[in-house]
Design a protein around this motif. Structure first.
Motif, short mmCIF file in Angstrom:
data_model
loop_
_atom_site.label_atom_id
_atom_site.label_comp_id
_atom_site.label_asym_id
_atom_site.label_seq_id
_atom_site.Cartn_x
_atom_site.Cartn_y
_atom_site.Cartn_z
N ASN A 21 0.99 -1.48 -0.14
CA ASN A 21 -0.05 -0.15 0.29
C ASN A 21 1.42 1.30 -0.16
OD1 ASN A 21 -2.93 0.15 -0.34
ND2 ASN A 21 -2.94 -1.46 1.23
N GLU A 80 -2.59 10.02 -8.36
CA GLU A 80 -3.10 8.43 -8.27
C GLU A 80 -2.92 7.27 -7.19
OE1 GLU A 80 -2.67 6.03 -12.22
OE2 GLU A 80 -1.30 5.74 -11.63
N GLU A 81 -3.87 6.89 -7.12
CA GLU A 81 -4.78 6.26 -5.57
C GLU A 81 -4.44 4.90 -5.80
OE1 GLU A 81 -7.29 6.85 -2.89
OE2 GLU A 81 -6.65 8.49 -2.03
N VAL A 94 -5.13 0.69 -9.36
CA VAL A 94 -5.43 2.26 -8.83
C VAL A 94 -6.44 2.92 -9.36
CG1 VAL A 94 -3.76 3.73 -9.33
CG2 VAL A 94 -2.52 1.16 -9.12
N ALA A 153 -7.43 10.18 -7.41
CA ALA A 153 -7.43 10.25 -6.01
C ALA A 153 -8.46 11.58 -6.33
CB ALA A 153 -6.43 11.17 -5.39
N ARG A 167 -12.27 10.68 -4.08
CA ARG A 167 -12.66 12.09 -3.54
C ARG A 167 -13.59 12.63 -3.77
NH1 ARG A 167 -7.18 13.90 -2.16
NH2 ARG A 167 -8.12 15.93 -4.00
N ALA A 195 -6.29 11.51 1.40
CA ALA A 195 -6.11 10.82 0.02
C ALA A 195 -5.31 12.31 -0.96
CB ALA A 195 -7.29 10.86 -0.82
N GLU A 196 -4.42 11.25 -1.70
CA GLU A 196 -4.23 12.55 -2.78
C GLU A 196 -4.36 11.42 -3.35
OE1 GLU A 196 -0.46 13.42 -0.36
OE2 GLU A 196 -1.73 14.79 0.73
#
Length: 462
Positions: free
Chosen positions: A116, A124-125, A161, A164, A168, A461-462
């Motif tokens: 993680n 991206e997250e 993936v 983000a 959000r 979250a970024e």
């Protein structure tokens, strides 16, 4: 009495938003308590592009589901899709301090947490980290490492993936609708839970979920997720093609597709014609069903070709990766006439239409068993896994305390008439209310802490 585990799934699609409330019955099957459906106005190709309209559509679907079920929704598991989703294969390992101790769940969690922390592209997250096969001290093809001994624990992972900002935005829409987010799930994984059997996942199967804005793919082999992809084309593109090709409005194009559309042009005769009312007193328009099928066929072939390219990228031609169970089609697009035959013709693989009825209770409404609701059913199943109490009965909700009731007592006096007001009080009831509010406060404190974690996830979250 054991508390009911009421689960709620929210499918935010490009054409529709579905809120579904369900619970497991005594036979372990999913009993649907209520469904709410609204037209999706603020979503394009699986991505929110108008927050205000999306909030309104979510609230409408939630309201309808609550009215149908008699339950008040508190939190939901939401499906994530859209063209920003991609998946990568990654291998990672940890060295254990004490190889003499058996491997436990903590070791696997440590390995997942390590993945993680992978560096992603800007913006991206990581949405999912899905372990595939494990390796212990060089011994490979281990599916369940818990309980074994070893110093080096290694695993291959399927990492999903997404952008983000898109994640959000979905979270903001849900919170602004007055409910909380209890989980995020990739939509093809939710659909797979709803329509695939364990045998199919073991044998090797490709699930193709044809939605309004996107077509989602999930490939399973040996019971493990091997490949996921989101193709930014779906049923809406077919509708647009019909609209342009036949020079009609979108509403008529959608109706034509659903009622008369076919993915196989050879099916219709040249003289089969449907008449469409003209706009504002204009002459009716006559459309050949053969031409309609040709328009649909061309676009469906393009979508299936793109999906099949992803299947080839997974490497299904390798004998060890062969998909014995073939293809399962689901989603609204799977209801198109003769699409099963066309997919079989293009891919040369066995194909069936996937209905979510395998996991549903026997008395379920026929409409819910449609491929259209596969993702929503899968999301409710995910919510049940989370073991959260996502909805409560309307009649169990603490009503605001009623204002005190007064009664008039008239005291007769020869000199003066006095009116005294006395408040009705019941000591026993008051003591019960005090006890209940303490229990509720403890429960709320626990839930607030849980919700704060989700909020932190959204905020950070970024």
């Amino acid at each position: 009495m054991e508390k009911e585990n009421i689960a709620v799934g929210l499918d935010i699609g490009t054409t529709k938003i579905v809120a579904m409330i369900g619970k497991k019955n005594e036979y372990g099957k999913l009993e649907i308590l209520g469904v709410g459906k609204s037209k999706s106005l603020g979503v394009a190709r699986g991505v929110v592009n108008n927050i205000t309209q999306t909030i309104q559509s979510i609230q409408q679907a939630i309201q309808e589901a609550e009215n149908n079920s008699g339950y008040k929704i508190k939190d939901v598991v939401v499906g994530i899709a859209g063209q920003h989703i991609r998946s990568i294969q990654h291998t990672d390992y940890i060295s254990r301090n004490n190889p003499e101790e058996v491997i436990g769940g903590n070791d696997i969690q440590l390995l997942i947490d390590q993945v993680n922390k992978l560096a992603m592209l800007p913006g991206e997250e990581i949405i999912h980290v899905l372990p595939q096969e494990f390796k212990i001290d060089g011994q490979s093809e281990i599916k369940e490492p818990i309980g074994m001994y070893g110093g080096r624990l290694e695993s291959s992972f399927h990492v999903v993936v997404g952008q983000a900002s898109s994640i959000r935005n979905v979270g903001r829409c849900i919170q602004s609708s007055g409910i909380e987010l209890s989980g995020l799930t990739l939509e093809p994984l939710a659909s797979a839970d709803a329509v695939l059997s364990q045998e199919e996942k073991e044998a090797g199967v490709a699930l193709i979920d044809i939605g309004g804005g996107t077509t989602d793919l999930a490939i399973f082999k040996d019971g493990i997720i091997r490949h996921t992809a989101v193709i930014p084309f779906g049923g809406n593109v077919i509708t647009d093609d019909i609209k342009e090709g036949c020079s009609i409005i979108e509403k008529q194009a959608e109706l034509l597709k659903v009622k008369f559309g076919s993915a196989w042009p050879g099916e219709n005769k040249d003289n089969e014609i449907v008449s469409i009312p003209g706009l504002r007193g204009r002459e009716p328009k006559e459309i050949s069903l053969k031409n309609l099928s040709k328009i649909i066929h061309a676009r469906v072939v393009e979508i299936v070709d793109q999906v099949f390219t992803e299947v080839k990228a997974y490497g299904h031609e390798d004998p060890r990766k062969k998909l014995i169970a073939g293809i399962v089609l689901t989603g609204g697009g799977a209801q198109l006439k003769h699409i099963k035959q066309l997919v079989e013709y293009i891919t040369g693989m066995d194909t069936r239409i996937g209905y979510p009825n395998e996991h549903l209770a026997g008395n379920s409404d026929e409409e819910i068993s449609s491929p259209l609701y596969a993702t929503a059913v899968g999301l409710v199943m995910k919510s049940i896994e989370n073991k959260t109490q996502s909805a409560v009965r309307m009649d169990a909700i603490e009503q605001p305390k009623a204002p005190p009731v007064y009664r008039q007592v008239v005291v007769q006096n020869p000199m003066v008439n006095e009116v005294l007001e006395e408040e009705e009080e019941e000591e026993d009831e008051n003591s019960n209310e005090k006890h209940n509010s303490t229990v509720n406060r403890i429960q709320r404190n626990f839930f607030d802490r849980y919700v704060d974690k989700i909020k932190d996830f959204l905020d950070n979250a970024e």
